[in-house]
Design a protein around this motif. Structure first.
Motif, short mmCIF file in Angstrom:
data_model
loop_
_atom_site.label_atom_id
_atom_site.label_comp_id
_atom_site.label_asym_id
_atom_site.label_seq_id
_atom_site.Cartn_x
_atom_site.Cartn_y
_atom_site.Cartn_z
N VAL A 110 7.44 -5.32 -16.93
CA VAL A 110 6.58 -4.40 -16.44
C VAL A 110 7.30 -3.64 -15.48
CG1 VAL A 110 4.56 -4.15 -14.74
CG2 VAL A 110 4.53 -5.78 -16.64
N ASP A 111 7.37 -2.16 -15.37
CA ASP A 111 8.18 -1.26 -14.52
C ASP A 111 7.29 -0.19 -14.15
OD1 ASP A 111 8.10 0.28 -16.68
OD2 ASP A 111 10.35 0.59 -16.91
N ARG A 112 6.13 -0.12 -14.21
CA ARG A 112 5.11 1.11 -13.88
C ARG A 112 3.96 0.47 -13.27
NH1 ARG A 112 9.44 3.05 -14.24
NH2 ARG A 112 10.18 4.95 -14.93
N CYS A 168 -0.66 -2.74 -4.24
CA CYS A 168 0.61 -2.06 -5.02
C CYS A 168 1.89 -2.71 -4.01
CB CYS A 168 0.67 -0.70 -4.71
SG CYS A 168 -0.09 0.46 -5.80
N VAL A 169 1.88 -3.05 -2.94
CA VAL A 169 2.76 -3.94 -2.10
C VAL A 169 3.00 -5.19 -2.73
CG1 VAL A 169 3.37 -4.91 -0.06
CG2 VAL A 169 2.63 -2.60 0.07
N THR A 170 1.96 -5.79 -3.01
CA THR A 170 2.08 -7.23 -3.70
C THR A 170 2.60 -7.21 -5.01
OG1 THR A 170 -0.02 -7.81 -2.54
CG2 THR A 170 0.50 -9.13 -4.30
N GLN A 217 6.04 -8.85 -6.69
CA GLN A 217 5.97 -9.73 -7.60
C GLN A 217 6.78 -9.40 -8.55
OE1 GLN A 217 1.90 -10.37 -9.14
NE2 GLN A 217 2.61 -11.56 -10.70
N PHE A 218 6.85 -8.11 -9.02
CA PHE A 218 7.66 -7.39 -10.31
C PHE A 218 9.12 -6.76 -9.88
CE2 PHE A 218 3.24 -7.92 -11.89
CZ PHE A 218 3.69 -8.63 -13.10
N ASN A 219 9.36 -7.07 -8.56
CA ASN A 219 10.57 -6.36 -7.99
C ASN A 219 10.93 -4.87 -8.42
OD1 ASN A 219 13.03 -6.44 -6.61
ND2 ASN A 219 14.15 -6.94 -8.55
N LEU A 220 9.86 -4.17 -7.99
CA LEU A 220 9.80 -2.72 -8.13
C LEU A 220 9.85 -1.93 -7.03
CD1 LEU A 220 6.56 -2.32 -10.49
CD2 LEU A 220 8.88 -3.10 -11.12
N ASN A 221 10.49 -0.51 -7.31
CA ASN A 221 10.70 0.41 -6.50
C ASN A 221 9.51 1.41 -6.57
OD1 ASN A 221 11.09 2.61 -4.58
ND2 ASN A 221 13.03 3.10 -5.61
N ARG A 254 1.69 5.85 -3.33
CA ARG A 254 3.15 5.81 -3.41
C ARG A 254 4.09 5.51 -2.14
NH1 ARG A 254 6.24 10.85 -5.49
NH2 ARG A 254 5.81 11.22 -3.63
N ASP A 255 3.97 6.59 -1.44
CA ASP A 255 4.77 6.69 -0.21
C ASP A 255 4.24 5.61 0.91
OD1 ASP A 255 6.06 8.85 -1.28
OD2 ASP A 255 4.92 10.35 -0.16
N ARG A 256 3.03 5.28 1.09
CA ARG A 256 2.70 4.33 1.99
C ARG A 256 2.98 2.97 1.38
NH1 ARG A 256 2.97 5.23 6.43
NH2 ARG A 256 1.67 3.22 6.82
N THR A 257 2.85 2.69 0.11
CA THR A 257 3.44 1.48 -0.43
C THR A 257 5.08 1.20 -0.07
OG1 THR A 257 1.96 1.73 -2.10
CG2 THR A 257 3.65 -0.06 -2.40
N ALA A 258 5.51 2.43 -0.43
CA ALA A 258 7.07 2.30 -0.05
C ALA A 258 7.41 2.14 1.36
CB ALA A 258 7.76 3.73 -0.60
N ALA A 259 6.74 2.55 2.24
CA ALA A 259 6.86 2.50 3.72
C ALA A 259 6.65 1.01 4.24
CB ALA A 259 5.94 3.35 4.58
N ARG A 260 5.87 0.32 3.35
CA ARG A 260 5.32 -0.87 3.65
C ARG A 260 6.44 -2.18 3.10
NH1 ARG A 260 -0.18 -2.34 3.49
NH2 ARG A 260 0.42 -4.56 3.13
N MET A 261 7.22 -1.68 2.26
CA MET A 261 8.00 -2.72 1.56
C MET A 261 9.19 -3.29 2.49
SD MET A 261 6.79 -3.17 -1.55
CE MET A 261 7.99 -3.83 -2.44
#
Ligand code: ZN
Length: 149
Positions: free
Chosen positions: A22-24, A106-108, A112-116, A142-149
């Motif tokens: 899983v990568d998307r 999306c953060v979770t 879980q799947f080690n995704l960017n 996408r951008d808010r998820t990235a900011a939370r990682m």
């Protein structure tokens, strides 16, 4: 804080991922409410599903993330992806609450799947020609998820 995910098991899925990682994460809009999403995905005749639906303050899960949901119109892409539906329609953007719940999910999933998130989170329209995800601001997710990682 973990989300209260309510199971609504769909009959529309394929067991496993066909050996594909899983990568998307594919962003969709329901063109209706979460109740409409339930009605479609719980109906075996519809032959469609997604892993999650979000709207009206709730998050429903229809298919295990370890199984293949039928959401993108491309089976090979379904095998490598997680589909998230959002309550919205062409004249109604998703609420802030729906977007925030999606970002948290999306953060979770990215953890879980080690995704960017910047490469993993994509709109349905990038997979096949479609109007989906319409009024859903998938780049904000996408951008808010990235900011939370
Ligand atoms: Zn879609």
């Amino acid at each position: 804080m973990s989300q209260n995910v309510i199971w609504k098991t769909s009959p529309n899925f394929s067991t496993g991922r066909g050996g594909t990682a899983v990568d998307r994460i594919v962003i969709h809009y329901i063109v209706g409410t979460l109740a409409a999403c339930d009605a479609t995905f719980l109906n075996p005749a519809s032959q469609v599903s997604a892993h999650y639906g979000i709207g009206e303050g709730r998050i429903h899960q229809y298919v295990s993330v370890h199984n293949t949901a039928w959401h993108s119109g491309n089976f090979a892409f379904n095998q490598r992806s997680i589909g998230i539906e959002h309550s919205a329609d062409p004249n109604r953007a998703p609420t802030t609450q729906t977007l925030n719940m999606s970002i948290e999910r999306c953060v979770t999933l990215c953890r879980q799947f080690n995704l960017n998130p910047l490469t993993a989170i994509v709109p349905h329209e990038s997979v096949v020609p479609t109007a989906c995800p319409g009024t859903v601001d998938w780049e904000y997710i996408r951008d808010r998820t990235a900011a939370r990682m």
